[in-house]
Scaffold this active site. Structure first.
Site, PDB file in Angstrom:
ATOM      1  N   ARG A   1     -31.178  45.845  -6.620  1.00 10.63           N
ATOM      2  CA  ARG A   1     -31.626  45.298  -7.907  1.00 10.63           C
ATOM      3  C   ARG A   1     -30.417  45.115  -8.843  1.00 10.63           C
ATOM      4  O   ARG A   1     -30.485  45.450 -10.023  1.00 10.63           O
ATOM      5  CB  ARG A   1     -32.642  46.224  -8.541  1.00 10.63           C
ATOM      6  CG  ARG A   1     -33.711  45.525  -9.346  1.00 10.63           C
ATOM      7  CD  ARG A   1     -34.493  46.536 -10.179  1.00 10.63           C
ATOM      8  NE  ARG A   1     -35.584  45.883 -10.892  1.00 10.63           N
ATOM      9  CZ  ARG A   1     -35.973  46.213 -12.103  1.00 10.63           C
ATOM     10  NH1 ARG A   1     -35.377  47.170 -12.760  1.00 10.63           N
ATOM     11  NH2 ARG A   1     -36.974  45.585 -12.679  1.00 10.63           N
TER      12      ARG A   1
ATOM     13  N   TRP B   1     -39.494  56.806 -18.087  1.00  5.33           N
ATOM     14  CA  TRP B   1     -38.232  57.079 -17.385  1.00  5.33           C
ATOM     15  C   TRP B   1     -38.327  56.470 -15.984  1.00  5.33           C
ATOM     16  O   TRP B   1     -39.042  56.966 -15.133  1.00  5.33           O
ATOM     17  CB  TRP B   1     -38.059  58.593 -17.291  1.00  5.33           C
ATOM     18  CG  TRP B   1     -36.806  59.122 -16.711  1.00  5.33           C
ATOM     19  CD1 TRP B   1     -36.265  58.843 -15.497  1.00  5.33           C
ATOM     20  CD2 TRP B   1     -35.942  60.098 -17.308  1.00  5.33           C
ATOM     21  NE1 TRP B   1     -35.125  59.573 -15.295  1.00  5.33           N
ATOM     22  CE2 TRP B   1     -34.909  60.357 -16.399  1.00  5.33           C
ATOM     23  CE3 TRP B   1     -35.963  60.784 -18.519  1.00  5.33           C
ATOM     24  CZ2 TRP B   1     -33.902  61.283 -16.663  1.00  5.33           C
ATOM     25  CZ3 TRP B   1     -34.963  61.706 -18.785  1.00  5.33           C
ATOM     26  CH2 TRP B   1     -33.931  61.939 -17.864  1.00  5.33           C
ATOM     27  N   ASP B   2     -37.580  55.411 -15.772  1.00  4.36           N
ATOM     28  CA  ASP B   2     -37.690  54.656 -14.532  1.00  4.36           C
ATOM     29  C   ASP B   2     -36.522  54.984 -13.599  1.00  4.36           C
ATOM     30  O   ASP B   2     -35.492  55.517 -14.034  1.00  4.36           O
ATOM     31  CB  ASP B   2     -37.675  53.158 -14.897  1.00  4.36           C
ATOM     32  CG  ASP B   2     -38.397  52.289 -13.886  1.00  4.36           C
ATOM     33  OD1 ASP B   2     -38.672  52.763 -12.782  1.00  4.36           O
ATOM     34  OD2 ASP B   2     -38.676  51.116 -14.223  1.00  4.36           O
TER      35      ASP B   2
ATOM     36  N   ASP C   1     -46.590  49.649  -9.053  1.00  3.32           N
ATOM     37  CA  ASP C   1     -46.418  48.350  -9.711  1.00  3.32           C
ATOM     38  C   ASP C   1     -47.533  47.398  -9.307  1.00  3.32           C
ATOM     39  O   ASP C   1     -47.626  46.297  -9.830  1.00  3.32           O
ATOM     40  CB  ASP C   1     -45.072  47.735  -9.325  1.00  3.32           C
ATOM     41  CG  ASP C   1     -43.924  48.341 -10.125  1.00  3.32           C
ATOM     42  OD1 ASP C   1     -44.192  48.979 -11.160  1.00  3.32           O
ATOM     43  OD2 ASP C   1     -42.766  48.190  -9.701  1.00  3.32           O
TER      44      ASP C   1
ATOM     45  N   ASN D   1     -35.031  52.773 -10.182  1.00  2.00           N
ATOM     46  CA  ASN D   1     -35.456  51.603  -9.419  1.00  2.00           C
ATOM     47  C   ASN D   1     -34.723  51.301  -8.131  1.00  2.00           C
ATOM     48  O   ASN D   1     -34.748  50.162  -7.682  1.00  2.00           O
ATOM     49  CB  ASN D   1     -35.361  50.370 -10.317  1.00  2.00           C
ATOM     50  CG  ASN D   1     -36.592  50.251 -11.191  1.00  2.00           C
ATOM     51  OD1 ASN D   1     -37.701  50.253 -10.683  1.00  2.00           O
ATOM     52  ND2 ASN D   1     -36.403  50.195 -12.493  1.00  2.00           N
TER      53      ASN D   1
HETATM   54  C1  DGJ Z   1     -40.127  48.957 -12.479  1.00  2.00           C
HETATM   55  C2  DGJ Z   1     -41.350  49.576 -13.071  1.00  2.00           C
HETATM   56  O1  DGJ Z   1     -42.186  50.070 -12.068  1.00  2.00           O
HETATM   57  C3  DGJ Z   1     -42.053  48.545 -13.954  1.00  2.00           C
HETATM   58  O2  DGJ Z   1     -43.227  49.078 -14.476  1.00  2.00           O
HETATM   59  C4  DGJ Z   1     -41.105  48.122 -15.043  1.00  2.00           C
HETATM   60  O3  DGJ Z   1     -40.846  49.205 -15.894  1.00  2.00           O
HETATM   61  C5  DGJ Z   1     -39.815  47.594 -14.447  1.00  2.00           C
HETATM   62  N1  DGJ Z   1     -39.242  48.535 -13.530  1.00  2.00           N
HETATM   63  C6  DGJ Z   1     -38.813  47.293 -15.540  1.00  2.00           C
HETATM   64  O4  DGJ Z   1     -37.589  46.951 -15.053  1.00  2.00           O
END
Ligand code: DGJ
Length: 717
Positions: free
Chosen positions: A429, A463-464, A534, A466
């Site tokens: 990402r 707090w993400d 998501d 990814n």
């Molecule tokens: C991934 C999360 O699961 C989404 O809900 C959102 O916050 C995006 N990241 C934002 O980049």
């Protein structure tokens, strides 16, 4: 290790009833221990060779009356060394290169931790200065024990290298068993998997920090599949890094379950007088079927683990602008959304990704935790004040563990990320992972997030995290510490959120990892909620939520109503709300585009939700009908006093050839957890019913038609 200290502090409670209860008995010769929960006995003894042995784990027995001589099942701490007859949970290399361990029993001690009896058994290597303390904390009312291990180098010179150290091991009696666990991928979290345990080893592991599944397992004797009755051995790991579970069936028929940190590409060096303590592994036994597992684990999370500030509070109704505006955020457009959100009854307005410096797309900005002046020339406070003036609280998204190469932070500190010299820095990402094992990285994140929270009236943090972990190099660390980097990372992750919570106790924290990529009891003890997936399609969500609610309490499950419709079924807005109301309700649509009719639906549904949410957030959840079993789903929530009940009925398909009368007969729903003698009235229905009738005979909930739903409120008169 600090992880265990904070986990145990988090669970520290005033002396409970069971502290006085006899959850542990010590044998007369002080060389055997009977450990009791509500339904189980776990028995250990020391044999004449001073080996601590497991001799029983299963339904409750009175050991000293029921049996005289106990057969050997396995060692309490199976090690690499001697005859290897089970999976070892401790493997070391001593400074002189010797790799075998020979442990012998030294002493035991019984203490109270958080009101629960805890036994510490000390063993030592016969020759080398290695001490192994194994702990068992007994939580009788939840039908489980917690195990963890502390290993010490008692020597004055030379490091002991730990190549493997799990948190514990259990053995199940000889039998044919089925294992159920929950695995997943992005968008399809926690899919239940059931498999026969045959001879050999079944391994479930996480190597890169994200699982979309769970370390929770349930093992049942084959053919016992009544959800509410029957023996189930279960467990889960209370940790958020790399973990590993092994289910090993020996030639003789016993099953051994080991679990803990995954030592794949990891090692820990114990310098003289140093120690290392593992995180906690939960092992349990219930006779109330898999529903017993759910009730034990969810109640434990809800009553003891969740951060104390908000543990007993109902959760606010949320609005999150991600689905409406993505990263393209500004004050005017967010205020327009906030106004609509307020009108329909929302209580917390959250801006997701996109608010910070340089964040125009996924390629830039992560790491620079200051407000983007182009998007918010007046700063965030100008927006927050207006949002607060409407009567809404305000929240913000962050992804602290990451950095984009296109950021001020990376330009200044390219060495702060995980990387190996001469190797590709893999991006996921468009982002790299900050090496949170570094103290300077920790300090930077702590200070910059502290500043954001101090300068803005923020009451909610999402707090993400990814991406999957790659390139876990830490070239500047001493060679002996380099492969312990993941362990140190998790330690600092926990430290970071705990420090921020301490500084800002009134802020709610949501845990997210591209949906439900990192949900476990380690996170549940530090965050108030989880973003579960998501995938916000309501039909898929019914399945994901059914699994989530098997593992975790409903007050941690955030669900937003959004425009997503992955199956192209065009379900009604009412149906979407009903799905999201089964946990912590949120809205994610571009609500400025809604017509009056849509706004009215939202308003009515949020009103209804506020009336029932106390039961949903604080009560027990029963998955009465699972969508994995039938073409519908029924969830039931029961208040603590058992007098208030909420039932969600979701119909996913029709049985066209069946008449209404046939439907009636085939679809009687038996409820759970009611007061047998109380009389209950079901809203929208004329009759009244005793609890006994509702639980033993059941009633017909007339919800027909595909993608239809109804929420029933039921109250004791
Ligand atoms: C991934 C999360 O699961 C989404 O809900 C959102 O916050 C995006 N990241 C934002 O980049």
């Amino acid at each position: 290790m600090k992880n265990i200290v904070s986990y145990l502090l988090i669970t520290l409670l005033p002396l409970s009833f069971f502290a006085q209860n006899n959850s542990i008995e010590v044998g007369k010769d002080e060389r055997s221990w009977n450990i009791y929960t509500k339904s189980s006995t776990y028995k250990l003894k020391v044999d004449r060779n001073n080996i601590v042995q497991v001799v029983y784990y299963g339904n409750k027995l009175e050991p000293d009356r029921d049996v005289k001589d106990w057969e050997y099942w396995g060692n309490e701490i199976p090690v690499r060394g001697g005859f290897v007859n089970s999976k070892s949970i401790l493997e070391v290399i001593f400074p002189d290169g010797v790799r075998d361990i020979e442990l012998e029993y030294k002493k035991y001690e019984i203490t109270d931790i958080g009101g629960y009896k805890t036994i510490k058994i000390t063993q030592q290597d016969k020759y080398y200065p290695l001490e192994v303390n194994s702990f068992i904390r007994i939580l009788p009312e939840y039908d489980f024990i917690e195990k963890w291990i502390e290993v010490r180098n008692l020597g004055k010179k030379g490091s002991i290298k730990i190549e493997k150290l799990s948190s514990g091991s259990i053995f199940l009696p000889d039998n044919a068993y089925e294992l159920t666990h929950f695995s997943g991928i992005w968008g399809h979290e926690f899919t239940p998997q059931t498999t026969r345990l045959t001879q050999g080893t079944k391994t479930i592991e996480v190597k890169d920090f994200k699982s979309y599944g769970s370390s929770t397992f349930m093992i049942r004797p084959e053919k016992e599949n009544d959800r509410y009755n029957g023996k189930v051995w279960f467990g889960t790991f209370t940790y958020s890094g790399n973990w590993r579970l092994d289910f090993d069936k020996s030639f003789y028929g016993k099953i051994q379950v080991t679990g803990g940190i995954n030592f794949w590409d990891q090692e820990v060096y114990l310098k003289p007088l140093q120690s290392f303590t593992t995180p906690v592994m939960i092992y349990g036994y219930t006779e109330e079927g898999t529903n017993g597992v759910t009730q034990n684990l969810a109640s434990y999370s809800r009553e003891k683990l969740l951060p104390q500030t908000y543990r007993d509070k109902v959760r606010p109704v949320l609005y999150n602008s991600w689905y409406a505006t993505a990263m393209d955020v500004n004050e005017e457009q967010q205020l327009a959304l906030a106004r609509e959100a307020k009108n329909m009854g929302v209580e917390m307005f959250v801006i997701d990704d996109g608010w910070f410096k340089g964040r125009i797309d996924e390629k830039s900005g992560l790491g620079d935790w200051t407000v983007d002046k182009n998007k918010f020339p007046n700063g965030l406070n100008s927006l927050i004040e207006k949002v607060n003036a409407m009567g809404l609280q305000f929240g913000l998204w962050i992804e602290p563990e990451m950095v984009n190469p296109n950021s001020d932070l990376y330009r200044a500190h390219p060495d702060w990320v995980f990387y190996f010299p001469n190797r590709t820095r893999h991006e996921g990402r468009n982002q790299l992972i900050l090496n949170l094992a570094r103290e300077d990285v920790y300090q930077y994140l702590y200070k910059s997030l502290n500043k954001v929270l101090k300068e803005n009236n923020i009451k909610f943090i999402k707090w993400d995290m990814n991406r999957h972990m790659t390139d876990p190099g830490f070239a500047s660390a001493p060679a002996e510490e380099q492969r312990a980097v993941r362990i140190k990372y998790v330690e600092n992750l926990y430290r970071l959120v705990e420090s921020l919570r301490k500084d800002f106790p009134e802020v709610w924290f949501e845990n997210c990892s591209s949906g439900g990529g990192r949900i476990d009891l380690g996170m549940i003890s530090r965050y108030d909620f989880n973003w579960v997936s998501d995938n916000t399609d309501p039909v898929d969500r019914i399945f994901i939520q059914d699994s989530y609610l098997t593992l975790f309490p409903a007050n941690t499950m955030i669900s937003w109503v959004t425009h997503e419709d992955w199956h192209k079924l065009n379900p009604s807005l009412e149906f979407k709300f009903d799905v999201c109301m089964a946990g912590v309700l949120g809205v994610g649509y571009d609500i400025t585009k809604w017509n009056d009719a849509q706004k009215q639906v939202a308003k009515k549904k949020i009103e209804q939700y506020k009336e029932i949410r106390e039961v949903i957030h604080k009560g027990k959840t029963y998955r009465i009908v699972s969508p994995f079993d039938e073409n519908r789903s029924i969830l039931q929530y029961v208040s603590v006093n058992q007098k208030e009940v909420v039932v969600f009925v979701y119909n996913l398909g029709e049985y066209p050839r069946q008449s209404v009368e046939e439907n009636r007969r085939s679809k009687l729903t038996k409820l759970k957890g009611l007061l047998p003698d109380a009389t209950y009235k079901i809203e929208d229905m004329n009759s009244t019913y005793t609890g006994k009738y509702l639980m033993e005979v059941g009633i017909y909930f007339p919800v027909g038609g595909a993608y239809n739903s109804h929420i029933y409120s039921i109250k004791a008169l």
